[in-house]
Motif scaffolding. Structure first.
Motif, short mmCIF file in Angstrom:
data_model
loop_
_atom_site.label_atom_id
_atom_site.label_comp_id
_atom_site.label_asym_id
_atom_site.label_seq_id
_atom_site.Cartn_x
_atom_site.Cartn_y
_atom_site.Cartn_z
N TRP A 193 -2.93 11.95 -3.31
CA TRP A 193 -2.20 13.11 -3.85
C TRP A 193 -0.68 12.99 -3.79
O TRP A 193 0.03 13.80 -4.41
N ASN A 194 -0.12 11.99 -3.09
CA ASN A 194 1.34 11.98 -2.92
C ASN A 194 2.06 10.88 -3.70
O ASN A 194 3.27 10.74 -3.58
N THR A 195 1.34 10.09 -4.50
CA THR A 195 1.98 9.02 -5.26
C THR A 195 1.11 8.62 -6.44
O THR A 195 -0.09 8.89 -6.45
N HIS A 196 1.73 7.97 -7.42
CA HIS A 196 1.01 7.36 -8.54
C HIS A 196 1.09 5.84 -8.48
O HIS A 196 0.64 5.16 -9.39
N ASP A 197 1.69 5.31 -7.41
CA ASP A 197 1.87 3.86 -7.28
C ASP A 197 0.70 3.27 -6.49
O ASP A 197 0.51 3.59 -5.32
N LEU A 198 -0.06 2.40 -7.13
CA LEU A 198 -1.22 1.77 -6.49
C LEU A 198 -0.85 0.96 -5.25
O LEU A 198 -1.69 0.74 -4.38
N PHE A 199 0.39 0.52 -5.17
CA PHE A 199 0.81 -0.35 -4.07
C PHE A 199 1.68 0.37 -3.04
O PHE A 199 2.28 -0.26 -2.19
N ASP A 200 1.73 1.69 -3.12
CA ASP A 200 2.53 2.48 -2.18
C ASP A 200 1.89 2.45 -0.79
O ASP A 200 0.76 2.91 -0.61
N GLU A 201 2.61 1.91 0.18
CA GLU A 201 2.09 1.81 1.55
C GLU A 201 1.96 3.17 2.22
O GLU A 201 1.28 3.30 3.25
#
Length: 197
Positions: A167-175
């Motif tokens: 729910w907090n990002t649209h980046d697949l690689f967000d740590e």
């Protein structure tokens, strides 16, 4: 790459899953993506238009629908797939185009024009849809898949576990991605995919 096959989905209990996985392991091979006996991680970024049509169709069980997503396996930056999945009742058509990190970042930022220059038909479809329906990143879905295959008969049976919506990002690689489990405790999604029987 284009695949056309039947796809049936069932919600089963954890007990049924344990029984079925033991039986299937005697008959079928584990999928090549497996990194452990639990399976492998799939992370997908789904796109939708401003009205949320694709999510609405999915939630309401519309038989004929489509969806676009970017999918990665085991958080690997070397394999990034742009996929179009169309459903016609129980029959599913999936087309896949490989993209690199540069194209991925352009799509994430809303620049879809690069897809119009690609030869792949699914990339061109996504480009045209992005122009006509203002497609944008909608939600990330993340889960563990345990898959068994019979390549000779093109049969694939999968168990999806630990299904999360990020729910907090649209980046697949967000740590720093934060997920929320979607399924009730003990529920497993089983899918049976086959081409001929």
């Amino acid at each position: 790459m284009r695949k056309l096959r039947h796809e049936l989905k069932y919600y089963i209990s954890y007990t049924d899953y344990l029984i079925l996985r033991k039986r299937l392991a005697l008959l079928l091979k584990a999928d090549r993506h497996h990194v452990s006996e639990e399976g492998y991680r799939i992370t997908s970024l789904y796109f939708d238009n401003a009205e949320g049509t694709d999510i609405y169709d999915k939630v309401n069980g519309i038989k004929n629908r489509k969806k676009f997503r970017i999918r990665i396996y085991n958080e690997n930056t070397g394999t990034i797939n742009l996929e179009k999945k169309s459903r016609f009742g129980d029959i599913v058509e999936k087309t896949t185009a490989s993209i690199n990190m540069d194209i991925y970042h352009q799509l994430l930022s809303g620049n879809f024009s690069i897809l119009g220059e690609m030869e792949d038909p699914s990339a061109k479809d996504f480009y045209l849809l992005s122009r006509s329906q203002l497609m944008r990143p909608a939600v990330i879905v993340d889960y563990i898949r345990e898959a068994y295959v019979d390549p000779f008969h093109d049969i694939r049976i999968t168990f999806d576990k630990q299904l999360n919506s990020v729910w907090n990002t649209h980046d697949l690689f967000d740590e720093h991605a934060v997920g929320r489990e979607v399924l009730q405790d003990g529920v497993i999604i089983m899918e049976v995919k086959y081409r001929h029987f």
